[in-house]
Design an enzyme around this catalytic site. Structure first.
Site, PDB file in Angstrom:
ATOM      1  N   SER A 255       0.803  -1.197   0.094  1.00 50.59           N
ATOM      2  CA  SER A 255      -0.042  -0.042  -0.187  1.00 50.59           C
ATOM      3  C   SER A 255       0.921   1.243  -0.051  1.00 50.59           C
ATOM      4  O   SER A 255       2.230   1.128  -0.021  1.00 50.59           O
ATOM      5  CB  SER A 255      -0.797   0.007   1.427  1.00 50.59           C
ATOM      6  OG  SER A 255      -0.063   0.438   2.415  1.00 50.59           O
ATOM      7  N   LYS A 256       0.334   2.383   0.137  1.00 52.76           N
ATOM      8  CA  LYS A 256       0.913   3.754   0.092  1.00 52.76           C
ATOM      9  C   LYS A 256       2.020   3.865   1.003  1.00 52.76           C
ATOM     10  O   LYS A 256       3.128   4.474   0.853  1.00 52.76           O
ATOM     11  CB  LYS A 256       0.040   4.901  -0.067  1.00 52.76           C
ATOM     12  CG  LYS A 256      -1.141   4.927  -1.365  1.00 52.76           C
ATOM     13  CD  LYS A 256      -1.081   6.438  -1.700  1.00 52.76           C
ATOM     14  CE  LYS A 256      -1.762   6.550  -2.649  1.00 52.76           C
ATOM     15  NZ  LYS A 256      -3.346   6.243  -2.588  1.00 52.76           N
ATOM     16  N   ARG A 257       1.896   3.092   2.134  1.00 51.50           N
ATOM     17  CA  ARG A 257       2.630   3.074   3.271  1.00 51.50           C
ATOM     18  C   ARG A 257       4.055   2.835   2.899  1.00 51.50           C
ATOM     19  O   ARG A 257       5.025   3.086   3.411  1.00 51.50           O
ATOM     20  CB  ARG A 257       2.250   2.333   4.689  1.00 51.50           C
ATOM     21  CG  ARG A 257       1.368   2.826   5.147  1.00 51.50           C
ATOM     22  CD  ARG A 257       0.661   1.735   6.523  1.00 51.50           C
ATOM     23  NE  ARG A 257       0.207   0.783   5.797  1.00 51.50           N
ATOM     24  CZ  ARG A 257       0.788  -0.520   5.999  1.00 51.50           C
ATOM     25  NH1 ARG A 257       2.232  -0.647   6.576  1.00 51.50           N
ATOM     26  NH2 ARG A 257       0.470  -1.610   5.506  1.00 51.50           N
ATOM     27  N   GLY A 259       5.344   3.266   0.057  1.00 48.66           N
ATOM     28  CA  GLY A 259       6.315   4.119  -0.761  1.00 48.66           C
ATOM     29  C   GLY A 259       5.528   4.333  -2.306  1.00 48.66           C
ATOM     30  O   GLY A 259       4.279   3.952  -2.039  1.00 48.66           O
TER      31      GLY A 259
END
Ligand code: GLU
Length: 484
Positions: A255-257, A259
């Protein structure tokens, strides 16, 4: 002979094309190309709030960048179009009519409040919380009257009562079984006449003659419902292949976490499309369990669903970066120049009419980078004047002997006839001896003066590329920053 392979990539344009979606697209593309089949792009834009034309364009752009050409789809056309779900309502209506005709769909008048109430009660009893089939029992004439009177209703699938477990052979996971009672008489068409997700996807796949559905395993639980629709329509069920998730290095869903997750973000970070494609292809599929460099051609020649892994894959950005470096180093000089030039131009660095010069620069750079976004900062000093970095000034120019080394270097470089890397090297090495400073310091001083920093592409070649005049100017200017 078996029927021709038709596969599809069916993104919902609710965001960018992300890594997981791109891998699904790559596998579909490779499967089609391997079998000489057809690769279809279908845009599943039925969520009006989250679907945008901009996202659709972004997905198409990212696919083009990766080289995932499709045979049918937006902008390309094809005989199974339109390729946007919102333009296919006629075929959903037609399919519903057919289901009504064969008695496989029925109208349901239960209100959302009633349904909620029933669901809650069923849960309270610890029972099955699916639809209790109240309206399935309505006489056809009564149902028709209520519809004629304008009573709001949905259309549900009449799931066969004697249907046993739903078992299907998944091309990646082997046999997958869903208990017969896990599927209720689910909604096909909503009160407002729009199709539900599972109905639209199934009708699209059926009417587009899709033979293999290769998609993420987040759709696994939709599959039994979709199979029941195919069966009710009496049309062939495609082969399903569900791809395991891609996880971040911490084992959690990517996920966006973690990167960057979109294809275009990787493009902007300086990844080459063929490297990203290679990396994603191997994220769940392997040629032989060993080979890490797999070209498009090798992928097409060797791709099979049998070699797709059932295990979740771990996305390892470091490995991707390493692979990108390999691809960069393998580019020919002219190919590297062709990719570097637009990046330099975009940064406002003058590239016109300098082809030969850029070809000399290319190997100095390509050997030293893993990502294309490293190029501009590395070579900017060749295009415009630089400020000397303060720590480089302290570490090098402030040292005793640096100033005299700069003076002597400038004089010697002014005097040589041939301003080539070889003679620059020879000259600068003797200068150090002449003025009695360590060769390393003398060379560092010139490097800092000319490039502004202590790290740069090889010095002698850089000076040749920069030219005598600018080299001398910079040494002169940096002289003022030196201690002695
Ligand atoms: N539109 C779905 C998605 O974006 C894919 C549906 C499918 O492949 O069946 O996840």
């Amino acid at each position: 002979m078996s029927e021709p392979v038709r596969v599809r990539f069916a993104p919902s344009p609710t965001g960018h094309l992300h890594i997981g979606g791109a891998r699904t697209a790559i596998y579909n593309w490779a499967y089609a190309r391997h079998h000489g089949g057809t690769f279809v792009l279908r845009i599943e834009d039925t969520d009006p709030e989250r679907s945008t034309d901009e996202n659709t364009q972004g997905i198409i752009r990212a696919m083009e960048w990766l080289g995932l050409d499709y045979d049918e789809g937006p902008g390309v056309g094809g005989q199974y179009g339109p390729y946007f779900q919102t333009q296919r309502s006629a075929s959903y209506a037609e399919a519903l009519d057919r289901l009504k005709t064969v008695g496989a769909a029925y109208p349901c008048f239960c209100s959302p409040a009633e349904l909620d109430e029933k669901r809650r009660a069923a849960r309270g009893r610890g029972g099955f919380a699916g639809y209790d089939r109240t309206c399935r029992a309505l006489a056809a004439a009564i149902a028709a009257e209520r519809i004629a009177a304008g009573e709001p209703h949905v259309w549900r699938l009449k799931v066969p009562e004697l249907r046993g477990d739903i078992v299907f052979p998944d091309a990646v996971r082997g046999d997958v079984t869903f208990a017969a009672d896990a599927v209720d008489d689910f909604v096909l068409v909503r009160t407002d006449g729009t199709p539900t997700y599972n109905f639209a996807v199934t009708i699209d796949d059926a009417t587009m003659a899709i033979t293999h559905v290769v998609r993420g395993d987040d759709h696994l639980s939709n599959t039994p419902k979709q199979i029941l629709i195919y069966e009710a329509l009496g049309v062939p069920v495609p082969v399903f292949a569900h791809l395991s998730m891609i996880l971040g290095s911490d084992g959690k869903r990517l996920s966006k976490r973690h990167g960057a997750t979109s294809v275009e973000a990787y493009r902007d970070l300086g990844y080459l499309p063929e490297a990203l494609m290679n990396y994603l292809a191997l994220l769940g599929w392997s040629l032989d369990g060993e080979t890490t460099i797999v070209s498009r051609q090798m992928l097409v020649e060797n791709f099979s669903l049998e070699r797709v892994s059932r295990n979740a894959a771990i996305f390892d950005e470091e490995k991707l970066e390493w692979l990108n470096g390999v691809y960069i180093r393998n580019l020919s000089v002219s190919a590297f120049v062709a990719r570097m030039t637009p990046l330099l131009a975009a940064a406002g660095l003058m590239v016109e009419g300098r082809q030969e010069w850029l070809e000399k620069l290319a190997p100095l750079v390509s050997e030293r980078i893993k990502r294309m976004d490293e190029i501009v900062p590395m070579v900017a000093f060749l295009f415009r004047d630089v400020e000397v970095d303060e720590s480089a000034r302290q570490k090098v120019l402030a040292r005793p002997g640096a100033g005299s080394a700069l003076d002597a270097s400038r004089e010697a470089l002014a005097a040589i006839t041939d301003f080539s890397a070889a003679s620059i090297e020879q000259t600068l090495r003797t200068v150090a001896e002449d003025v009695g400073v360590k060769p390393k310091l003398a060379l560092q001083a010139v490097r800092v003066a000319v490039t502004g920093s202590m790290v740069s592409p090889p010095l002698f070649e850089s000076l040749e590329l920069l030219g005598r005049e600018r080299t001398l100017e910079r040494i002169e200017r940096a002289r003022a920053l030196a201690a002695d």
